[in-house]
Design a protein around this motif. Structure first.
Motif, PDB file in Angstrom:
ATOM      1  N   PHE A  93      -0.275   5.176 -12.554  1.00 11.37           N
ATOM      2  CA  PHE A  93      -1.050   6.301 -12.041  1.00 11.37           C
ATOM      3  C   PHE A  93      -1.185   7.398 -13.098  1.00 11.37           C
ATOM      4  O   PHE A  93      -2.268   7.981 -13.266  1.00 11.37           O
ATOM      5  CB  PHE A  93      -0.387   6.860 -10.777  1.00 11.37           C
ATOM      6  CG  PHE A  93      -0.779   6.145  -9.520  1.00 11.37           C
ATOM      7  CD1 PHE A  93      -1.939   6.490  -8.857  1.00 11.37           C
ATOM      8  CD2 PHE A  93      -0.002   5.130  -9.004  1.00 11.37           C
ATOM      9  CE1 PHE A  93      -2.315   5.843  -7.683  1.00 11.37           C
ATOM     10  CE2 PHE A  93      -0.363   4.473  -7.840  1.00 11.37           C
ATOM     11  CZ  PHE A  93      -1.529   4.827  -7.176  1.00 11.37           C
ATOM     12  N   ARG A  94      -0.094   7.688 -13.786  1.00 14.76           N
ATOM     13  CA  ARG A  94      -0.157   8.734 -14.802  1.00 14.76           C
ATOM     14  C   ARG A  94      -1.083   8.333 -15.947  1.00 14.76           C
ATOM     15  O   ARG A  94      -1.883   9.144 -16.424  1.00 14.76           O
ATOM     16  CB  ARG A  94       1.251   9.043 -15.311  1.00 14.76           C
ATOM     17  CG  ARG A  94       2.074   9.840 -14.311  1.00 14.76           C
ATOM     18  CD  ARG A  94       3.525  10.011 -14.742  1.00 14.76           C
ATOM     19  NE  ARG A  94       4.195  10.996 -13.889  1.00 14.76           N
ATOM     20  CZ  ARG A  94       5.511  11.158 -13.818  1.00 14.76           C
ATOM     21  NH1 ARG A  94       6.311  10.409 -14.562  1.00 14.76           N
ATOM     22  NH2 ARG A  94       6.038  12.072 -13.026  1.00 14.76           N
ATOM     23  N   HIS A  95      -0.983   7.095 -16.396  1.00 17.64           N
ATOM     24  CA  HIS A  95      -1.834   6.628 -17.495  1.00 17.64           C
ATOM     25  C   HIS A  95      -3.312   6.685 -17.109  1.00 17.64           C
ATOM     26  O   HIS A  95      -4.139   7.234 -17.851  1.00 17.64           O
ATOM     27  CB  HIS A  95      -1.437   5.197 -17.870  1.00 17.64           C
ATOM     28  CG  HIS A  95      -2.297   4.583 -18.926  1.00 17.64           C
ATOM     29  ND1 HIS A  95      -1.927   4.523 -20.258  1.00 17.64           N
ATOM     30  CD2 HIS A  95      -3.526   3.991 -18.860  1.00 17.64           C
ATOM     31  CE1 HIS A  95      -2.880   3.933 -20.953  1.00 17.64           C
ATOM     32  NE2 HIS A  95      -3.866   3.596 -20.124  1.00 17.64           N
ATOM     33  N   GLU A  96      -3.654   6.124 -15.969  1.00 15.86           N
ATOM     34  CA  GLU A  96      -5.064   6.065 -15.575  1.00 15.86           C
ATOM     35  C   GLU A  96      -5.618   7.454 -15.289  1.00 15.86           C
ATOM     36  O   GLU A  96      -6.802   7.711 -15.537  1.00 15.86           O
ATOM     37  CB  GLU A  96      -5.248   5.141 -14.366  1.00 15.86           C
ATOM     38  CG  GLU A  96      -4.861   3.689 -14.616  1.00 15.86           C
ATOM     39  CD  GLU A  96      -5.570   3.061 -15.821  1.00 15.86           C
ATOM     40  OE1 GLU A  96      -6.706   3.485 -16.125  1.00 15.86           O
ATOM     41  OE2 GLU A  96      -4.981   2.172 -16.452  1.00 15.86           O
ATOM     42  N   SER A  97      -4.788   8.359 -14.783  1.00 10.41           N
ATOM     43  CA  SER A  97      -5.272   9.723 -14.581  1.00 10.41           C
ATOM     44  C   SER A  97      -5.627  10.360 -15.923  1.00 10.41           C
ATOM     45  O   SER A  97      -6.499  11.234 -15.996  1.00 10.41           O
ATOM     46  CB  SER A  97      -4.237  10.573 -13.838  1.00 10.41           C
ATOM     47  OG  SER A  97      -3.135  10.920 -14.663  1.00 10.41           O
ATOM     48  N   GLY A  98      -4.950   9.930 -16.999  1.00  9.41           N
ATOM     49  CA  GLY A  98      -5.277  10.433 -18.331  1.00  9.41           C
ATOM     50  C   GLY A  98      -6.712  10.124 -18.719  1.00  9.41           C
ATOM     51  O   GLY A  98      -7.393  10.948 -19.355  1.00  9.41           O
ATOM     52  N   PHE A 106       0.806  -1.217   0.000  1.00 12.01           N
ATOM     53  CA  PHE A 106       0.000   0.000   0.000  1.00 12.01           C
ATOM     54  C   PHE A 106       0.848   1.280   0.000  1.00 12.01           C
ATOM     55  O   PHE A 106       0.604   2.195  -0.798  1.00 12.01           O
ATOM     56  CB  PHE A 106      -0.957  -0.047   1.196  1.00 12.01           C
ATOM     57  CG  PHE A 106      -1.848   1.144   1.356  1.00 12.01           C
ATOM     58  CD1 PHE A 106      -2.607   1.624   0.300  1.00 12.01           C
ATOM     59  CD2 PHE A 106      -1.950   1.781   2.593  1.00 12.01           C
ATOM     60  CE1 PHE A 106      -3.454   2.720   0.465  1.00 12.01           C
ATOM     61  CE2 PHE A 106      -2.780   2.869   2.765  1.00 12.01           C
ATOM     62  CZ  PHE A 106      -3.535   3.347   1.702  1.00 12.01           C
ATOM     63  N   PRO A 107       1.877   1.403   0.845  1.00  8.93           N
ATOM     64  CA  PRO A 107       2.682   2.636   0.839  1.00  8.93           C
ATOM     65  C   PRO A 107       3.408   2.886  -0.478  1.00  8.93           C
ATOM     66  O   PRO A 107       3.668   4.040  -0.833  1.00  8.93           O
ATOM     67  CB  PRO A 107       3.686   2.415   1.986  1.00  8.93           C
ATOM     68  CG  PRO A 107       3.022   1.422   2.884  1.00  8.93           C
ATOM     69  CD  PRO A 107       2.268   0.513   1.961  1.00  8.93           C
ATOM     70  N   ILE A 108       3.733   1.812  -1.208  1.00  7.96           N
ATOM     71  CA  ILE A 108       4.414   1.989  -2.501  1.00  7.96           C
ATOM     72  C   ILE A 108       3.486   2.683  -3.483  1.00  7.96           C
ATOM     73  O   ILE A 108       3.881   3.601  -4.217  1.00  7.96           O
ATOM     74  CB  ILE A 108       4.874   0.626  -3.043  1.00  7.96           C
ATOM     75  CG1 ILE A 108       5.882  -0.018  -2.089  1.00  7.96           C
ATOM     76  CG2 ILE A 108       5.473   0.765  -4.440  1.00  7.96           C
ATOM     77  CD1 ILE A 108       6.266  -1.441  -2.444  1.00  7.96           C
ATOM     78  N   ALA A 109       2.226   2.259  -3.494  1.00  7.90           N
ATOM     79  CA  ALA A 109       1.248   2.902  -4.372  1.00  7.90           C
ATOM     80  C   ALA A 109       0.986   4.335  -3.941  1.00  7.90           C
ATOM     81  O   ALA A 109       0.905   5.246  -4.776  1.00  7.90           O
ATOM     82  CB  ALA A 109      -0.058   2.101  -4.367  1.00  7.90           C
ATOM     83  N   GLU A 110       0.876   4.556  -2.649  1.00 12.29           N
ATOM     84  CA  GLU A 110       0.604   5.914  -2.163  1.00 12.29           C
ATOM     85  C   GLU A 110       1.763   6.860  -2.487  1.00 12.29           C
ATOM     86  O   GLU A 110       1.545   8.037  -2.776  1.00 12.29           O
ATOM     87  CB  GLU A 110       0.340   5.894  -0.654  1.00 12.29           C
ATOM     88  CG  GLU A 110      -1.026   5.341  -0.268  1.00 12.29           C
ATOM     89  CD  GLU A 110      -2.162   6.302  -0.595  1.00 12.29           C
ATOM     90  OE1 GLU A 110      -1.897   7.419  -1.065  1.00 12.29           O
ATOM     91  OE2 GLU A 110      -3.336   5.922  -0.386  1.00 12.29           O
ATOM     92  N   GLU A 111       2.979   6.358  -2.464  1.00  8.95           N
ATOM     93  CA  GLU A 111       4.126   7.188  -2.817  1.00  8.95           C
ATOM     94  C   GLU A 111       4.010   7.673  -4.264  1.00  8.95           C
ATOM     95  O   GLU A 111       4.250   8.852  -4.565  1.00  8.95           O
ATOM     96  CB  GLU A 111       5.430   6.412  -2.623  1.00  8.95           C
ATOM     97  CG  GLU A 111       6.675   7.210  -2.975  1.00  8.95           C
ATOM     98  CD  GLU A 111       7.951   6.421  -2.753  1.00  8.95           C
ATOM     99  OE1 GLU A 111       9.037   7.035  -2.764  1.00  8.95           O
ATOM    100  OE2 GLU A 111       7.877   5.179  -2.575  1.00  8.95           O
ATOM    101  N   SER A 112       3.634   6.760  -5.166  1.00  9.36           N
ATOM    102  CA  SER A 112       3.457   7.154  -6.560  1.00  9.36           C
ATOM    103  C   SER A 112       2.286   8.119  -6.719  1.00  9.36           C
ATOM    104  O   SER A 112       2.340   9.053  -7.525  1.00  9.36           O
ATOM    105  CB  SER A 112       3.236   5.913  -7.433  1.00  9.36           C
ATOM    106  OG  SER A 112       4.418   5.154  -7.538  1.00  9.36           O
ATOM    107  N   LYS A 113       1.229   7.911  -5.955  1.00 12.24           N
ATOM    108  CA  LYS A 113       0.071   8.814  -6.046  1.00 12.24           C
ATOM    109  C   LYS A 113       0.445  10.213  -5.579  1.00 12.24           C
ATOM    110  O   LYS A 113       0.000  11.206  -6.172  1.00 12.24           O
ATOM    111  CB  LYS A 113      -1.114   8.270  -5.243  1.00 12.24           C
ATOM    112  CG  LYS A 113      -2.350   9.178  -5.301  1.00 12.24           C
ATOM    113  CD  LYS A 113      -3.615   8.431  -5.030  1.00 12.24           C
ATOM    114  CE  LYS A 113      -3.684   7.940  -3.606  1.00 12.24           C
ATOM    115  NZ  LYS A 113      -3.750   9.062  -2.620  1.00 12.24           N
ATOM    116  N   ARG A 114       1.254  10.327  -4.544  1.00 13.69           N
ATOM    117  CA  ARG A 114       1.700  11.654  -4.101  1.00 13.69           C
ATOM    118  C   ARG A 114       2.470  12.358  -5.215  1.00 13.69           C
ATOM    119  O   ARG A 114       2.315  13.559  -5.439  1.00 13.69           O
ATOM    120  CB  ARG A 114       2.568  11.546  -2.844  1.00 13.69           C
ATOM    121  CG  ARG A 114       1.803  11.138  -1.591  1.00 13.69           C
ATOM    122  CD  ARG A 114       2.614  11.350  -0.343  1.00 13.69           C
ATOM    123  NE  ARG A 114       3.811  10.544  -0.265  1.00 13.69           N
ATOM    124  CZ  ARG A 114       3.875   9.306   0.209  1.00 13.69           C
ATOM    125  NH1 ARG A 114       2.760   8.700   0.621  1.00 13.69           N
ATOM    126  NH2 ARG A 114       5.024   8.649   0.265  1.00 13.69           N
TER     127      ARG A 114
END
Length: 331
Positions: free
Chosen positions: A179-184, A92-100
């Motif tokens: 994260f970048r792709h899906e935010s697109g 979970f923290p790995i994903a949250e780091e990328s989201k930040r």
């Protein structure tokens, strides 16, 4: 990424630093200031800042003005692993780091995430929200639907992600890239499909009304069309106009973040004020990306940026850049 320094000793610190290596001051990042501050220092105290309420659970390094509340990034997480899911909680923290990192990208570029000011989780429709799901006990499909972005936490496991990358013959696969792709997909939905830019987008990317499932089936049955490299960033982008837009959006964020970092560390000059998106790509990005690839090859590694940008793709990147105009971004 820009450069940051400790308020106490001026030592260089970084975006996700939790303490200064020189003076041991506790640190945290504040999105509204785009700065790393000493927790409890004068600047943080004056603004009433304290550590995000997800500091322990998600490894969050951000500060917030909400007592016990969530920072602007953590507010966007709708679903996380259960307390009984040890593996999911580890990833979970790995994903949250990328989201930040993504939230900072979007904010700096003027693409508002519009989180609540209450310090409570965001709601669907008011901001992009994220389901960060564990595939320990169920299948998880990465994607976007109606404002909700789903991420498979397994992608935070390097060995798993590399196996998937090889199986799908992808040149590049990272958690931040997801994260970048899906935010697109989210921002196409918000800034293009619901605006007068839709016809222009269809000219560049194709008609997004094409049957998505049928196009997926075609792609995996027949592969990309011959000569796809002339018009697309990746074979995946050929699948459907939605995927072409999302791939281009992700690469726009890759380029902007990397160039900001390179300029901050004086590896190349800043683009000329008012330079067009095309000029930035041709004069700054492509020479720098080539240099990065050659450096990686010198170390026996794969190319850091294994992509070619034909003219058609540069036009698509320019369209993404144009969405930064204030008039295109909902308040």
């Amino acid at each position: 990424m820009r450069r940051f320094h400790c308020d106490v000793c001026e030592n260089e610190v970084f975006f996700d630093s939790v303490s200064c290596e020189r003076c041991s001051s506790k640190l945290g990042y504040m999105l509204s200031l785009d700065d790393v501050l000493v927790e409890g220092g004068d600047a943080a105290a004056d603004a009433g800042l304290r550590r995000c309420g997800n500091a322990e659970l998600a490894g969050c390094t951000w500060l917030t003005a909400q007592p016990g509340g969530l920072c602007e990034s953590c507010q966007l997480t709708r679903t996380r692993p259960s307390d009984a899911d040890a593996k999911g909680l580890r990833l979970f923290p790995i994903a949250e780091e990328s989201k930040r990192h993504l939230v900072r990208d979007l904010t700096r570029l003027g693409f508002a995430t519009r989180p609540e000011e209450s310090g409570e989780p965001a709601t669907v429709g008011q901001a992009p929200v994220f389901d960060l799901l564990s595939s320990v006990s169920e299948s998880v499909t990465i994607g976007h639907a109606n404002g909700v972005i789903t991420i498979d936490l397994a992608e935070g496991d390097d060995s798993y992600r590399e196996q998937v990358r090889q199986r799908l013959a992808e040149p590049y696969r990272t958690m931040l890239g997801h994260f970048r792709h899906e935010s697109g997909h989210y921002y196409e939905w918000q800034l293009v499909e619901q605006t007068d830019r839709i016809d222009e987008a269809r000219e560049l990317f194709g008609d997004e009304r094409a049957d998505y499932q049928a196009e997926i089936d075609r792609h995996y049955d027949q592969g990309p069309p011959e000569g796809w490299q002339r018009d697309y960033l990746s074979s995946y982008a050929t699948m459907h106009p939605y995927e072409d837009f999302a791939e281009t959006w992700a690469h726009y964020l890759h380029i902007q973040d990397t160039l900001e970092t390179a300029v901050a560390f004086e590896l190349l000059p800043a683009p000329e004020p008012g330079a067009s998106a095309r000029d930035v790509v041709l004069d700054s990005w492509m020479p720098f990306a080539t240099a990065m690839n050659v450096v990686n090859r010198s170390l026996g590694q794969r190319d850091l940026y294994p992509f070619v940008l034909p003219d058609t793709v540069i036009e698509k990147l320019a369209f993404i850049h144009s969405l930064r105009e204030p008039s295109s971004i909902p308040a």
